[in-house]
Design an enzyme around this catalytic site. Sequence first.
Site: not given
Length: 474
Positions: A111, A113, A144, A175-176, A439
């Site tokens: 992904h 995003d 990520d 996705e996030e 994150h």
Amino acid sequence: MNQAANDPHRHARHTWHARSGVVAPGLESTVDALMDGVSADLKRLAAIPSIAFPGFSPEPVLEARDLIVALLRDAGVTDIGELNLPGTAPVITATVPPPTPDAPTVLLYGHYDVQPPGDERLWDSPPFEPTGIEGGIRARGIADDKANVMVHIGALRAFGGRPPVGIKIIFEGQEEYGSAFDDYPPTDPDLVACDAMVIADTGNIRPGTPTLTTALRGSADLLVEARTLDAAVHSGQYGGAAPDALLTLLKALATLHDVHGDVAVEGLHRAPWHGTTFSDDEFRELAGVTRGTPLLGSGGLGERLWSGPALTVIGLDAPPVDRAASAVVPYARAKLNLRVHPRQDPKEALAALVRHLERLRPFGVSLTVTPGETGPGYEAATDGPAYRAAATALRRAWGRDPVHAAGGGSIPLVNGLAKAVPHAEILLFGAEDSLSNLHGPNERVLFSELRGALLAVTAFLAEYAAMHHAGAPA
């Protein structure tokens, strides 16, 4: 065409021989010749703040999409499409046909995003200015999941755009935050039809330790509240007899764990974990556990993190300390997050938690319990040809046998893919590692992990094709 595309090593000659099914030893030099170009394009991609959350501009997400489409074209992919679903950023789709009718097809997922950067004052450099650090690069989303997107593109470059297997690509753009795509694959199984999938949204348990993620815990949310008074009343005049809603709620929450900190809700599954896990010291460092504070629960860390339940109070509605009055609290509410064994139905687990709370009568008060969303876990079958090929590939990439670990978090799309193509083997590995600060502030990816993941995916495609050519059972 971007500057990195002019690198003469960008489309290095691949070293898998389709006629013989032999995986030649030159993949390492091919991948090493590609690393400069892959790293340069990764920095370009990571400089785009592609945050697909409400309140953020959609333009950077589309800019990242356009760059990836250009990189795919430059890698030799011509059949590129786009899936647009309601309230969802574009999903990039692409196909490379198999070189022979009997060659297998592999789906590559990533992904593009990223998470919001959070408090930028906690970063050592601006989150969307990719910055070199010792052994790697720092930026939001670089591990990520943009490094893994570039790993897949790099693998296509390694074969000059002509891999020894058929390829399907799914690069998701939301996705996030979550999107309509999570549940989409079962409605359109032809889009993701394949023999094996490489879900590159995970990584190694520690740098240098090749890791296959073979299980993911399921999840569920729940609200529990206590209402005891029409309104707050003076704690001096009424305290001691007037039922305090916050005390009532806290007494209920205290029943969820035993004296050791293990979850004490009947009906939640827990089993021994037989794979690799962290040491206590590693986990303390990863989680930032305050010095002198004991870890929660008993038994192995693998059980507590991956093959057993976890209950967390993730939100609490109660009077804040800085505005507290001398009054008995009339209302309090908590939001709980439940993580469950990969094989347990999360709806069954949530029902067990609801029963536990509804049976309670703290101080004789009934609670209001409102179930929330659930997400299933996942446990992979690890005895098929794709897993054997992946084990060989990861061993080749990192020079040691791969270990099996699990993810405490959920990836809802994995279950959608498993429902859409139930016979396909699903492999989870990639360029991240547990120290990447996903994150969090100062997210980073190491060149060693980027190179290892690129070699692993490239070697997997070659090894998997060779196994099919040799007539390995599917």
